[in-house]
Design an enzyme around this catalytic site. Structure first.
Site, PDB file in Angstrom:
ATOM      1  N   ASN A 124       0.812  -1.196   0.000  1.00  0.00           N
ATOM      2  CA  ASN A 124       0.000   0.000   0.000  1.00  0.00           C
ATOM      3  C   ASN A 124       0.846   1.245   0.000  1.00  0.00           C
ATOM      4  OD1 ASN A 124       0.824   0.010   2.790  1.00  0.00           O
ATOM      5  ND2 ASN A 124      -0.733  -1.544   3.048  1.00  0.00           N
ATOM      6  N   ALA A 125       0.169   2.403   0.028  1.00  0.00           N
ATOM      7  CA  ALA A 125       0.857   3.688   0.066  1.00  0.00           C
ATOM      8  C   ALA A 125       1.088   4.084   1.516  1.00  0.00           C
ATOM      9  CB  ALA A 125       0.009   4.730  -0.651  1.00  0.00           C
ATOM     10  N   CYS A 126       2.327   4.347   1.872  1.00  0.00           N
ATOM     11  CA  CYS A 126       2.668   4.659   3.251  1.00  0.00           C
ATOM     12  C   CYS A 126       3.885   5.584   3.274  1.00  0.00           C
ATOM     13  CB  CYS A 126       3.016   3.392   4.040  1.00  0.00           C
ATOM     14  SG  CYS A 126       1.814   2.067   3.900  1.00  0.00           S
ATOM     15  N   THR A 127       4.203   6.095   4.472  1.00  0.00           N
ATOM     16  CA  THR A 127       5.391   6.921   4.644  1.00  0.00           C
ATOM     17  C   THR A 127       6.109   6.530   5.923  1.00  0.00           C
ATOM     18  OG1 THR A 127       4.254   8.794   3.591  1.00  0.00           O
ATOM     19  CG2 THR A 127       6.280   9.276   4.803  1.00  0.00           C
TER      20      THR A 127
END
Length: 351
Positions: free
Chosen positions: A26-29
């Site tokens: 997924n999209a994460c930081t």
């Protein structure tokens, strides 16, 4: 276009089908603050189109694991890695099939994030195979430091898991209590390792070298509130903002302030509810945020849908091998502060 279509199709998969690993990419930081004098702290935001059913888990030493399994299914047929955990850990699981974030008792933390360009290469039978969803857990189980984790990586090969046309395209960030850091990406079948304290931020696409190139185009030497700063939720914008605000953090006066400071970065790069994402109508809201305080061995968890911050104190946990694995559903209104005593034993570990 094929990648976009595959991702769009993934959003349509029912919750029943999501029990496999594919949506965990997924999209994460991830952001690491290792330049202050109070604590080495790392934050991570988890962004996805729906709940990943996160559970906090306490995993003791001495657990037997099979890196070839995805739930009950054998997905690595040839030379799967099998190991016994050397260190206990506290992790955040997703869909009950793997850990995407966590820290072990020695102060090594890991964070799995999505990268479309991931290519683990052709299967190398001389290396033990670990399905990508257990990659981070393998390192938490086996290593106390970033250097040890990188050494352990030489014996294994992450293996792509494919389901419903979607691949588990993951890259990994790790850090330890000394402030050491490493980012690991597999591009064109080869591992690209960025090892050093300077590698503090990781998001998603494009690959890391191109992210760095975008950052170098910016000059924040004399920054003010008028300085143009990218503010959308795509990976490059989040990468630039996280680096920018990390450099502006003031020296904390306590461990508490250090945690609050890195959490402010995680909140800044989080995706607000229903913010547009890759295609019109698609959303990847931030589901939760974590902070690993590697100096004091405390792990913080914050659901985006709750105002309560949870804390697990690893120093108070008995990680001896005879202890049962324990689990906690963080989505409970009365949970806040230290939650060590709210975990419940599992009759059988999920992985």
């Amino acid at each position: 276009m094929k990648i976009i279509a595959a991702l769009h199709g993934l959003l349509m998969i029912s919750t029943a089908l999501l029990t496999l690993w594919s949506p965990i990419a997924n999209a994460c930081t991830r952001a690491l603050w290792n330049t202050n004098q109070q604590a080495v702290v790392a934050s991570r935001s988890m962004d996805w189109s729906e709940s990943t059913q996160p559970r906090l888990m306490i995993l003791p030493r001495g657990m037997e694991r099979d890196g070839g399994k995805l739930g009950p299914a054998a997905v690595v047929k040839e030379n799967p890695a099998r190991w016994t955990s050397k260190y206990g850990s506290v992790v955040t699981s997703a869909y009950g099939v793997g850990a995407v974030d966590g820290m072990n008792e020695k102060g090594l933390a890991m964070h799995l994030l999505f990268l479309t360009a991931t290519d683990y290469g052709a299967r190398e039978p001389g290396k033990q195979g670990v399905q990508a969803g257990l990659w981070g857990q393998y390192l938490l189980d086996q290593a106390a430091t970033v250097s040890e984790a990188l050494q352990a990586m030489k014996a294994i090969q992450p293996v792509m898991v494919e389901y419903a046309g979607f691949k588990s395209s993951l890259h990994l960030a790790i850090e330890d209590a000394s402030g050491d850091s490493a980012l690991i990406q597999y591009i064109d079948g080869k591992p690209h390792v960025y090892h050093g304290r300077e590698f503090r931020v990781l998001t998603n696409d494009p690959p890391y070298e191109r992210q760095l190139a975008e950052l170098k185009k910016r000059d924040f030497a004399q920054a003010t509130r008028e300085t143009p700063l990218p503010g959308n939720v795509n990976p490059v914008d989040r990468f630039i903002r996280a680096n920018y605000f990390l450099d502006t953090l003031r020296e904390p006066q306590s461990q508490r302030q250090a945690v609050a400071s890195i959490l402010s970065i995680a909140r800044n790069v989080s995706v607000p509810f229903n913010a547009p994402y890759k295609t019109p109508g698609s959303t990847y809201d931030t589901e939760y945020r974590t902070v690993a305080d590697l100096s004091s061995k405390q792990y913080f968890f914050e659901l985006a849908s709750s105002p309560n911050l949870l804390r697990v104190d690893l120093a108070k946990i008995d990680f001896q091998a005879e202890q049962a694995a324990r689990i906690l559903n963080p989505d409970q209104e009365d949970l806040t502060g230290e939650v060590n005593d709210r975990f419940q034993p599992m009759a059988k570990a999920l992985f």
